[in-house]
Each structure stands twice: as C-alpha cells, then as structure tokens.
Design an enzyme around this catalytic site. Structure first.
Site, PDB file in Angstrom:
ATOM      1  N   HIS A   1      -5.514   9.246   0.635  1.00  0.00           N
ATOM      2  CA  HIS A   1      -5.393   8.377   1.807  1.00  0.00           C
ATOM      3  C   HIS A   1      -6.091   8.961   3.036  1.00  0.00           C
ATOM      4  O   HIS A   1      -5.770   8.609   4.167  1.00  0.00           O
ATOM      5  CB  HIS A   1      -3.918   8.084   2.133  1.00  0.00           C
ATOM      6  CG  HIS A   1      -3.717   6.821   2.928  1.00  0.00           C
ATOM      7  ND1 HIS A   1      -3.738   6.792   4.302  1.00  0.00           N
ATOM      8  CD2 HIS A   1      -3.486   5.543   2.542  1.00  0.00           C
ATOM      9  CE1 HIS A   1      -3.524   5.556   4.732  1.00  0.00           C
ATOM     10  NE2 HIS A   1      -3.369   4.774   3.677  1.00  0.00           N
TER      11      HIS A   1
ATOM     12  N   ASP B   1       0.819  -1.214   0.000  1.00  0.00           N
ATOM     13  CA  ASP B   1       0.000   0.000   0.000  1.00  0.00           C
ATOM     14  C   ASP B   1       0.852   1.263   0.000  1.00  0.00           C
ATOM     15  O   ASP B   1       2.032   1.241   0.381  1.00  0.00           O
ATOM     16  CB  ASP B   1      -0.876   0.041   1.254  1.00  0.00           C
ATOM     17  CG  ASP B   1      -2.072  -0.886   1.173  1.00  0.00           C
ATOM     18  OD1 ASP B   1      -2.133  -1.709   0.241  1.00  0.00           O
ATOM     19  OD2 ASP B   1      -2.948  -0.789   2.056  1.00  0.00           O
TER      20      ASP B   1
ATOM     21  N   HIS C   1       3.794  -2.126   3.178  1.00  0.00           N
ATOM     22  CA  HIS C   1       3.774  -0.773   2.615  1.00  0.00           C
ATOM     23  C   HIS C   1       5.092  -0.498   1.900  1.00  0.00           C
ATOM     24  O   HIS C   1       6.147  -0.452   2.550  1.00  0.00           O
ATOM     25  CB  HIS C   1       3.542   0.267   3.717  1.00  0.00           C
ATOM     26  CG  HIS C   1       2.165   0.218   4.315  1.00  0.00           C
ATOM     27  ND1 HIS C   1       1.812  -0.729   5.253  1.00  0.00           N
ATOM     28  CD2 HIS C   1       1.062   0.979   4.084  1.00  0.00           C
ATOM     29  CE1 HIS C   1       0.535  -0.545   5.588  1.00  0.00           C
ATOM     30  NE2 HIS C   1       0.060   0.483   4.891  1.00  0.00           N
TER      31      HIS C   1
END
Length: 271
Positions: free
Chosen positions: A133, A78, A231
C-alpha cells in the site's frame, strides 16, 4: 428492477477446474447470496468487466465509469484482509445476501490466507491493491512494478497456492489512486482493469460512525448510483455497514456484482 434468483453470468474461475466446479459454485454460497431471502437487499445482477471495454473506471479519477443504471451501486472494499474487521464485514454482507469486490493488499493476504479464501468462497470478487500500500507515484518505476507484482503473487498464493503475477480476477486499484503513466500502461498491457471510485465515505478520516454514515448517504443521494469505495480494515465501516445496507434496501437501491469477462453459463431453478 426486482431482485432475481437467476445469475445472469457465471465467470470462468480457474484454469483447469472445468464446468463441474463452476456448476458446484453456482449451486453453492455464491448463488445463494445472489438469491436474496425475503426482506434482504440482495444482489440484483452480475456485470462482466474486462480491460477492453472498461480499462479504467471511476469518475473521481478517470473520465469514464461503469454503465450503471439509476439506483445501482457496486460495493468495493480496500486494504484487507484484516482479521479484526473483515469477518464482520463478510457477516454483514452475507446477512443481506450482497456480493462485493475486495481489493486486497498482498502482505496481509500472505499472512491471512484462510481469510482470503473465505472471501472468495462466499462469492465475492478479489482484486489487487499492491504488496504494501505504498504510494507508487513516488518510487522508482522498477520498485512500483515490483509492488504490483508482489501484491498479485501474494493474493494468488493465498487463493490457489501458486505465486503467479497473472491475477485470477484482473481488477486493480492503486493505493490513494496515485498512478503514473508507466504503471497505468503496465496494467493496460496485461489486460487488468484499473478501478477508481465514484463516491466514498472518507472512512480513512477520524469520523464518528454516525458522521461517516451520514456523509456516505448524502453523497449517494447526490450521485444516485456508482462504484462505492469502503475499507473493510476500518472498524467504523464495519460498524456502519449494516445500517448502510438497510438504507440501500429501504430506498430501492440495487447492488451489482462485478466479475471478469468469461464464458457465460445460465442456470435455471437455482435454489
């Protein structure tokens, strides 16, 4: 289940490119990544995913997850693209012939389109992760929908030069897994799979790389399989990824690559 030099399925990629383009990709970087060099982890199989069969997946958020076998994992990343760290993650994945799914934030995708195209060119699947986000559960519904649409449009523009709100790969992950009935229904109505996760490394916390790796391995030992959330925008994750992939290889885990459902094309004798 040994690694294989045969791609089980090749997804439909872009409307208008046709079979010739698909065949070219199958014999290019994506196919080579799925056919591991000796001593690498490799990508064991490809799983097609659609919103009819798998509308929402990930046991940390939803009741169901993907039908993975024991010791099968799906790697997801992500918050990219992030130039200081995403290329390091890509290099590590390529070295081990591993394919993953990247959930990209629209704003950095629009700022770094070359990096977005590199992720796709190396065979990885690209999903969406909103425009900025922000927490979609604490904003007006119209703003939340715009965050989703703007994020998809930015990624599509980076990939294909067209800012459409119809994603090439209909995969989506909510920031912080924070949903509302309205945003879930919006994605369901558009045929977009919503991803949660089955386990993660807490790489958003201020852990040392050693602590992050130890936590991730411990959770995987307990779960034995699952969708793993990492991530690529986190430096620590880029640091530990080589060791984690070696752990997967040495302990006989198998990587499953996710693609959207499309016409199946089989290829024999891929080099």
């Amino acid at each position: 289940m040994p690694n294989t030099c045969r791609l089980e399925t090749i997804p439909r990629l872009l409307n208008g490119f046709g079979i010739a383009f698909v065949v070219a990709l199958a014999c290019g970087p994506a196919a080579r990544a799925a056919c591991p060099r000796k001593g690498t982890l490799g990508t064991s199989r490809v799983m097609e995913v659609d919103a009819v069969s798998f509308p929402r997946v990930g046991l940390k958020e939803f009741r169901h997850t993907l039908p993975l076998r024991d010791h099968e994992v799906v790697l997801t990343f992500d918050d990219g693209p992030w130039p200081p760290t995403t290329p390091k993650v890509l290099k590590t994945l390529a070295k081990q012939c591993v394919l993953a799914t990247f959930f990209l934030i629209g704003k950095p995708a629009s700022e770094h389109p070359t990096l977005v195209r590199r992720i796709a060119a190396e065979g990885h699947s690209i999903g969406d992760h909103t425009w900025t986000h922000f927490d979609l559960s604490h904003m007006p519904q119209s703003n939340a929908f715009k965050e989703i649409d703007d994020g998809i449009a930015a990624v599509e523009w980076a990939l294909h030069g067209t800012a459409t709100t119809t994603p090439s790969t209909p995969f989506f992950r909510f920031p912080g897994f924070l949903t509302t009935p309205a945003t879930l229904e919006l994605l369901r109505s558009r045929g977009i799979v919503v991803f949660g996760a089955d386990l993660w490394a807490n790489d958003w916390d201020p852990l040392t790389p050693k602590a992050e790796l130890r936590l991730l391995i411990w959770r995987l030992r307990v779960a034995r399989k699952g969708i793993i959330l990492l991530h690529d925008a986190e430096h620590r994750t880029a640091v530990i990824l080589p060791a984690f992939l070696r752990y997967l290889r040495d302990h006989h885990y198998h990587v499953v690559h996710l693609v959207p459902t499309g016409p199946a094309v089989d290829f024999d004798g891929v080099p």
